[in-house]
Design a protein around this motif. Structure first.
Motif, PDB file in Angstrom:
ATOM      1  N   GLY A 148       0.801  -1.225   0.000  1.00  0.00           N
ATOM      2  CA  GLY A 148       0.000   0.000   0.000  1.00  0.00           C
ATOM      3  C   GLY A 148       0.827   1.265   0.000  1.00  0.00           C
ATOM      4  O   GLY A 148       0.349   2.322   0.423  1.00  0.00           O
ATOM      5  N   ARG A 151      -0.800   4.416  -1.547  1.00  0.00           N
ATOM      6  CA  ARG A 151      -1.785   5.090  -0.695  1.00  0.00           C
ATOM      7  C   ARG A 151      -1.087   5.912   0.366  1.00  0.00           C
ATOM      8  O   ARG A 151      -1.546   7.014   0.719  1.00  0.00           O
ATOM      9  CB  ARG A 151      -2.714   4.058  -0.046  1.00  0.00           C
ATOM     10  CG  ARG A 151      -3.811   3.560  -0.964  1.00  0.00           C
ATOM     11  CD  ARG A 151      -4.956   3.003  -0.148  1.00  0.00           C
ATOM     12  NE  ARG A 151      -5.560   4.024   0.703  1.00  0.00           N
ATOM     13  CZ  ARG A 151      -6.377   3.760   1.704  1.00  0.00           C
ATOM     14  NH1 ARG A 151      -6.680   2.512   1.987  1.00  0.00           N
ATOM     15  NH2 ARG A 151      -6.892   4.730   2.421  1.00  0.00           N
ATOM     16  N   ASP A 172      -5.791  10.666  -2.016  1.00  0.00           N
ATOM     17  CA  ASP A 172      -6.097   9.304  -1.570  1.00  0.00           C
ATOM     18  C   ASP A 172      -7.569   9.021  -1.856  1.00  0.00           C
ATOM     19  O   ASP A 172      -8.385   8.847  -0.959  1.00  0.00           O
ATOM     20  CB  ASP A 172      -5.790   9.148  -0.080  1.00  0.00           C
ATOM     21  CG  ASP A 172      -5.976   7.708   0.366  1.00  0.00           C
ATOM     22  OD1 ASP A 172      -5.857   6.805  -0.485  1.00  0.00           O
ATOM     23  OD2 ASP A 172      -6.260   7.494   1.560  1.00  0.00           O
ATOM     24  N   ASN A 200      -3.619   1.323 -10.189  1.00  0.00           N
ATOM     25  CA  ASN A 200      -4.404   0.263  -9.534  1.00  0.00           C
ATOM     26  C   ASN A 200      -5.768   0.059 -10.189  1.00  0.00           C
ATOM     27  O   ASN A 200      -6.796  -0.001  -9.525  1.00  0.00           O
ATOM     28  CB  ASN A 200      -4.582   0.564  -8.039  1.00  0.00           C
ATOM     29  CG  ASN A 200      -3.278   0.482  -7.286  1.00  0.00           C
ATOM     30  OD1 ASN A 200      -2.425  -0.344  -7.606  1.00  0.00           O
ATOM     31  ND2 ASN A 200      -3.102   1.360  -6.315  1.00  0.00           N
TER      32      ASN A 200
ATOM     33  N   GLU B  83      -7.903  -4.754  -0.347  1.00  0.00           N
ATOM     34  CA  GLU B  83      -7.253  -3.483  -0.057  1.00  0.00           C
ATOM     35  C   GLU B  83      -6.108  -3.707   0.926  1.00  0.00           C
ATOM     36  O   GLU B  83      -6.229  -4.493   1.858  1.00  0.00           O
ATOM     37  CB  GLU B  83      -8.246  -2.505   0.572  1.00  0.00           C
ATOM     38  CG  GLU B  83      -9.312  -2.057  -0.379  1.00  0.00           C
ATOM     39  CD  GLU B  83      -8.742  -1.109  -1.410  1.00  0.00           C
ATOM     40  OE1 GLU B  83      -7.667  -0.533  -1.149  1.00  0.00           O
ATOM     41  OE2 GLU B  83      -9.352  -0.968  -2.462  1.00  0.00           O
ATOM     42  N   PRO B  84      -5.037  -3.054   0.700  1.00  0.00           N
ATOM     43  CA  PRO B  84      -3.977  -3.138   1.708  1.00  0.00           C
ATOM     44  C   PRO B  84      -4.433  -2.461   2.985  1.00  0.00           C
ATOM     45  O   PRO B  84      -5.358  -1.651   2.981  1.00  0.00           O
ATOM     46  CB  PRO B  84      -2.824  -2.371   1.063  1.00  0.00           C
ATOM     47  CG  PRO B  84      -3.491  -1.451   0.100  1.00  0.00           C
ATOM     48  CD  PRO B  84      -4.697  -2.179  -0.395  1.00  0.00           C
TER      49      PRO B  84
END
Lengths: 443, 367
Positions: A148, A151, A172, A200, B83-84
């Protein structure tokens, strides 16, 4: 006579001594500045410090994404690294502001990344006002998984953006849209979801049936859209996490479309065409209870809630041409707000609540524009062969929309523009795209 | 006898006829400007408008390369990759703050070496020497009519130089065969003056006080004469007292503790305003663009902001975050454009020692 002259001289001398005092300005010097400049703010992002040996590459990548986010707004301009006089090698060391002032960096962003070897990383950052010689806010640290990292970079960029502009960011966030492929007479459409910057990418539906106008829920976990998979348009609701969907409006013989969530996410407004007449309805998702908001013989569609949920803006041709109206969220008397030349449609209320974005068609060209909620201060931001379907960034600062090119080989793609009309640019997608819907900031 | 009458009558008749028919009192008609008008068709008019119409409000931007994504999944409903874990913002900053003693000074050293400023008052051009009573000619600079006003005076650049923010000397192409760098275009800053040329004002080199008239020399003491009355000594004493009073008053007027000279002129105030506004970056689409903020500060004699004196004293039009952003932008403008110090007349220091600047973005919002 001599006495008179002497008295006059004395008087003049006295006046001469006191005059400067009398002319002295009372209080501070007061200046009003009404003109400024409009230009990107120069900033520097030195490579983030890798606090562990295995974080070197990801530290560079995060710094690059942060810079791309900030520069992509058009409000900031990154100073190339070749111009740097010094670099940041120790995140905790004091900053040599003179080195950054010398290259006219008004903001400096420093960061550090560490990895624990188990797939977890931590990103720390600070923002400095170089010319004030002080930090803007306090340093922050984000923790997450290595997968992630984008993000986390977006979150750093959001925080930097917020500290400099005083507004929340929008990096984000994600965008759901209709991905288009194939020739114009046999175009394949399916729902796709991606980060706001095109990364993504994932597909939510296949291309066996036409899908239209996806709309994010206020929490970003669900998507409303219109699908032709039953042969005629019907509104579906899709859970983004599980990619499961169900039909929302299954009344036979009717067409339902143009759905949009209420601000609390519990209700949906949409249009139903029944017997040749199109009106706006409101439904509670949990109970399925539906109420009719308009009952005019004209076409009423494209409803959008105000952020406080008390009003709805929609388009209608009740006056003979397609115009924008506002009515109470429970229905009732509508007030027309658009009075310019041309036709207005697809209104969307800004998350800030101060503006309404719309599509305008006039003299053979399409525009994306904004106006105050009372219809005043209309400003057209774009102009092309076909621009339509605006959607707001979560902070109400940027508008994304569909632009379609002319001709048999014309294609649709996504564009974004700042609410000031600047920084018009395409959005990176795989292939063509249309009907974007911007999600809220992710939790 | 009659010949004179005939001549007089004939002359009068001729005069009357000349007045009536000769155009003596006929005024010339005012000149009339004539503008040629071409009659064109509607199609021609539209063609003219189209030629002059500005380009559409959009920018050609290169279409970026599509991102590389994973191959399309099978026709079955695709799955969203999990989702991470969302990175959790920490409420408290964990990075160790630098020790206070390590912090740099609040107002770091300026970019350019500060101009040496002598705190003492400038020399008076009217040094009271008895043999220099003539007025002293001022050496004040002459402002040239330059359209741009900037904090620094910039001479007219060479015509072959491109206007830019910085001076860039021309560079020759590298002799290195491997080098692909090309010679950089020489640039120069746009010609600028430090003040508005329409109002040439007194500057630091100008005299601070006008030439004072010399005190009248004391009269020689009158020789006592037995026949004179005592009125003469009284006049002498009165003259002396008048001179003393004049000297005392003038000395008091020249005392440095009291503000001297007139207040800043409109030109000097505008120069300061323009100096700051050149660095005031306004984000017209933000909520901060709705905020009018007033900042107070103290300036030292070099025209630089005294460290720690810059503060917000009023704000209206926005919430706390927007107000803070508006204050930060105004502060950046003040600090960035001060460089070696704002160009203000040192002899009027008492008038600009304390400054309040109001930043009102209303006009910018309409751009």
């Amino acid at each position: 006579m001599k006495h008179i002259i002497a008295s006059l001289l004395l008087g003049l001398a006295s006046l001469g001594a006191t005059a400067p005092v009398a002319r002295a300005q009372d209080g501070p010097l007061r200046i009003e500045i009404t003109d400024g400049v409009i230009e990107p703010l120069p900033y520097a992002v030195p490579a983030f410090v890798a606090e562990t040996g295995n974080a070197a590459q990801i530290a560079q990548d995060i710094a690059r994404v942060v810079a791309a986010d900030l520069s992509g707004t058009g409000l900031f301009r990154e100073i190339p690294k070749e111009a740097f006089i010094s670099n940041i090698t120790n995140f905790a060391a004091p900053v040599q502001f003179a080195d950054w002032k010398a290259i006219n960096a008004q903001a400096l962003i420093t960061g550090a990344v560490s990895a624990d070897g188990a797939g977890n990383i931590a990103v720390s950052f600070r923002v400095y006002d170089v010319f004030a010689g002080q930090e803007l806010g306090n340093g922050l640290r984000f923790r997450g998984t290595q997968d992630g990292w984008r993000r986390m970079a977006h979150k750093v960029a959001d925080a930097v953006y917020s500290r400099i502009t005083g507004e929340s960011g929008y990096f984000d966030s994600r965008v759901v849209y209709v991905s288009e492929s194939g020739p114009k007479n046999d175009r394949k459409k399916r729902l796709a979801i991606m980060d706001y910057d095109g990364a993504n990418l994932k597909f939510l539906t296949d291309s066996t049936s036409i899908v239209l106008a996806p709309r994010f829920s206020p929490t970003g976990d669900r998507v409303l859209y219109t699908s032709y998979e039953t042969g005629f348009p019907q509104v579906f609701v899709l859970d983004v996490g599980s990619v499961t969907r169900r039909v929302l409006e299954a009344q036979s013989g009717t067409m339902s479309f143009a759905p949009r969530f209420s601000p609390n996410g519990q209700e949906v407004v949409y249009s139903i065409t029944d017997g040749g007449n199109t009106d706006i309805y409101r439904m509670n998702i949990g109970t399925g209870v539906r109420s009719r908001l308009t009952s005019a013989p004209s076409i009423e569609t494209a409803p959008s809630f105000s952020p406080d949920g008390r009003q709805i803006v929609f388009e209608s041709d009740r006056s003979g041409t397609q115009q924008l109206y506002i009515m109470p969220a429970s229905g009732g008397e509508a007030k027309r707000i658009s009075f310019g030349q041309g036709r207005y449609g697809t209104p969307v209320w800004s998350p800030r609540g101060d503006l309404i974005a719309f599509t305008k068609q006039n003299k053979g060209r399409f525009h994306i524009g904004v106006m105050r909620t009372d219809g005043s201060e209309e400003r057209l931001l774009t102009a092309s062969f076909l621009d339509e379907g605006p959607t707001w960034a979560p902070n109400g600062r940027v508008i994304m929309f569909t632009r379609e090119t002319q001709g048999a080989t014309g294609s649709a793609s996504l564009y974004s523009v700042d609410v000031s009309g600047r920084n018009l640019k395409p959005v990176r997608t795989q292939g063509g795209g249309s009907d974007p819907s911007w999600s809220p900031l992710q939790e | 006898m009659h010949i004179g009458h005939y001549i007089s009558g004939g002359a009068h008749a001729a005069l009357i006829g000349w007045v009536l028919f000769g155009g003596v009192f006929r005024s010339e008609p005012d000149p009339v400007e004539v503008t040629g008008v071409d009659i064109i068709s509607t199609a021609q008019f539209e063609a003219l408008l189209a030629a002059e119409r500005p380009p559409a409000p959009e920018t050609d931007v290169e279409v970026p390369v599509a991102p590389e994504v994973a191959p399309e999944p099978s026709p079955a409903p695709p799955e969203i990759t999990p989702e991470p874990d969302a990175p959790t913002p920490q409420p408290q900053p964990t990075p160790v703050a630098p020790a206070p003693q390590d912090l740099p000074p609040a107002i770091p050293a300026p970019l350019n070496p500060p101009v040496a400023i002598d705190d003492t008052a400038p020399d008076s051009p009217s040094a009271p020497k008895p043999d220099e009573a003539a007025p002293v000619e001022s050496v004040r600079p002459v402002a040239r009519p330059v359209p741009r006003v900037a904090p620094e005076a910039v001479t007219a650049p060479d015509p072959d130089r491109e206007i830019a923010d910085v001076d860039q000397a021309p560079t020759a192409p590298s002799d290195d065969a491997d080098s692909v760098e090309t010679a950089e275009t020489p640039t120069a800053r746009e010609e600028a003056a430090t003040e508005i040329p329409t109002e040439p004002q007194e500057r630091a080199s100008a005299p601070t006080t006008s030439v004072r008239p010399k005190a009248r020399p004391n009269r020689p003491a009158a020789q006592p004469a037995p026949t004179e009355t005592t009125e003469a000594p009284e006049d002498s004493n009165r003259d002396s007292s008048v001179n003393d009073a004049l000297a005392a008053a003038l000395a008091e007027a020249d005392a440095p503790a009291v503000p001297s000279g007139p207040p800043l002129t409109a030109g000097e105030r505008d120069a300061l305003r323009i100096s700051v506004q050149e660095c005031w970056v306004v984000d017209v689409g933000s909520q901060a663009a709705n905020v009018t903020v007033t900042i107070a500060m103290s300036l030292d004699r070099a025209g630089q902001v005294v460290s720690g004196s810059l503060r917000q004293i009023a704000a209206e039009g926005g919430d706390e975050a927007a107000t803070r952003a508006a204050f930060d932008a105004a502060r950046r403008a003040i600090l960035r454009c001060q460089r070696g110090g704002y160009n203000l007349p040192i002899e009027k220091y008492d008038h600009w020692r304390e400054v309040e600047m109001t930043f009102n973005p209303e006009k910018m919002r309409r751009r």
